[in-house]
Design a protein around this motif. Structure first.
Motif, PDB file in Angstrom:
ATOM      1  N   LEU A 103       0.871  -1.155   0.235  1.00 31.02           N
ATOM      2  CA  LEU A 103       0.033  -0.034  -0.150  1.00 31.02           C
ATOM      3  C   LEU A 103       0.893   1.443  -0.058  1.00 31.02           C
ATOM      4  O   LEU A 103       0.564   2.279  -0.608  1.00 31.02           O
ATOM      5  CB  LEU A 103      -0.928  -0.066   1.538  1.00 31.02           C
ATOM      6  N   ARG A 104       1.768   1.153   0.884  1.00 29.67           N
ATOM      7  CA  ARG A 104       2.881   2.387   0.830  1.00 29.67           C
ATOM      8  C   ARG A 104       3.386   2.690  -0.401  1.00 29.67           C
ATOM      9  O   ARG A 104       3.441   3.964  -0.960  1.00 29.67           O
ATOM     10  CB  ARG A 104       3.820   2.121   1.747  1.00 29.67           C
ATOM     11  N   TYR A 105       4.129   1.719  -1.126  1.00 29.28           N
ATOM     12  CA  TYR A 105       4.381   1.736  -2.504  1.00 29.28           C
ATOM     13  C   TYR A 105       3.372   2.244  -3.429  1.00 29.28           C
ATOM     14  O   TYR A 105       3.936   3.227  -4.540  1.00 29.28           O
ATOM     15  CB  TYR A 105       5.195   0.532  -3.102  1.00 29.28           C
ATOM     16  N   ALA A 106       2.291   1.849  -3.389  1.00 27.94           N
ATOM     17  CA  ALA A 106       1.208   2.378  -4.312  1.00 27.94           C
ATOM     18  C   ALA A 106       0.770   3.585  -4.229  1.00 27.94           C
ATOM     19  O   ALA A 106       0.841   4.582  -5.155  1.00 27.94           O
ATOM     20  CB  ALA A 106      -0.081   1.339  -4.254  1.00 27.94           C
ATOM     21  N   ALA A 107       0.724   4.095  -2.986  1.00 29.09           N
ATOM     22  CA  ALA A 107       0.603   5.540  -2.630  1.00 29.09           C
ATOM     23  C   ALA A 107       1.726   6.252  -2.952  1.00 29.09           C
ATOM     24  O   ALA A 107       1.519   7.610  -3.498  1.00 29.09           O
ATOM     25  CB  ALA A 107       0.163   5.759  -1.091  1.00 29.09           C
ATOM     26  N   LEU A 108       2.899   5.787  -2.798  1.00 38.13           N
ATOM     27  CA  LEU A 108       4.169   6.592  -3.266  1.00 38.13           C
ATOM     28  C   LEU A 108       4.159   6.859  -4.601  1.00 38.13           C
ATOM     29  O   LEU A 108       4.614   7.939  -5.325  1.00 38.13           O
ATOM     30  CB  LEU A 108       5.549   5.931  -2.788  1.00 38.13           C
ATOM     31  N   TYR A 109       3.695   5.786  -5.417  1.00 35.44           N
ATOM     32  CA  TYR A 109       3.703   5.996  -6.955  1.00 35.44           C
ATOM     33  C   TYR A 109       2.561   7.013  -7.324  1.00 35.44           C
ATOM     34  O   TYR A 109       3.068   7.845  -8.082  1.00 35.44           O
ATOM     35  CB  TYR A 109       3.305   4.551  -7.930  1.00 35.44           C
ATOM     36  N   ARG A 110       1.385   6.998  -6.734  1.00 34.70           N
ATOM     37  CA  ARG A 110       0.558   8.145  -6.988  1.00 34.70           C
ATOM     38  C   ARG A 110       0.996   9.358  -6.379  1.00 34.70           C
ATOM     39  O   ARG A 110       0.403  10.487  -7.156  1.00 34.70           O
ATOM     40  CB  ARG A 110      -0.931   7.711  -6.557  1.00 34.70           C
TER      41      ARG A 110
END
Length: 187
Positions: A103-110
């Protein structure tokens, strides 16, 4: 567990919207793992709410990068990402950690549109599923995750109906993962 070279090459060549769908899909497949393992703890209700809102927002291309920076900050306050000298050894803790990491990496991408964050999101998903396979005889969660990543990365720009079908499928996969992990808890 390394992201397939073909998937990585495809992701690196896609539009921001396509990669955003890719990370939303990865996050959706891990979200129920977190909420299912942590949701019964009243002290974690706020964390579960953050995860639910985040996953919903990951599917919405209109949500701003600033909102995702706030999600990153929230996730970094979760106990799973707090620095510790102790190794995580309990089953629920391990898979909650991987869920929060995805979830953190997904949010970082966005929040930044850095495709390397999308690949780290995919890598964390694969690592979690590889570990689950090692702990469940006959499980093939790693192969399933690799196949799903290949499938999602190969899709072009999508309309609302195909995205909803993708999301529904990811929710079903997330539920299967949670059931398998909960099965490990009873052993």
């Amino acid at each position: 567990m390394v992201v397939d070279d073909a998937v990585a090459a495809t992701i690196r060549g896609q539009s921001q919207a396509q990669v955003a769908t890719f990370v939303a899909s990865c996050a959706e497949r891990m979200a129920q793992v977190f909420t299912g393992l942590s949701g019964d703890d009243p002290a974690r209700n706020g964390d579960a709410d953050v995860v639910i809102r985040l996953v919903e927002d990951l599917w919405n291309p209109a949500i701003s990068a600033a909102a995702f920076r706030d999600y990153v900050t929230s996730l970094e306050g979760f106990q799973e990402l707090e620095p510790s000298d102790e190794e995580i050894v309990d089953v629920a803790g391990i898979y909650s950690f991987y869920s929060v990491l995805v979830l953190r990496y997904a949010a970082l991408y966005r929040s930044s549109a850095d495709v390397e964050d999308a690949l780290k999101c995919a890598h964390a998903s694969l690592t979690a599923m590889g570990q689950l396979d090692r702990n469940l005889r006959g499980a093939e969660f790693f192969a399933q995750e690799a196949e799903l990543q290949q499938h999602v990365s190969s899709l072009g720009d999508r309309g609302a109906d195909p995205v909803q079908r993708l999301r529904d499928g990811d929710r079903a996969v997330s539920q299967q993962r949670l059931v398998a992990i909960q099965g490990r808890l009873t052993r």
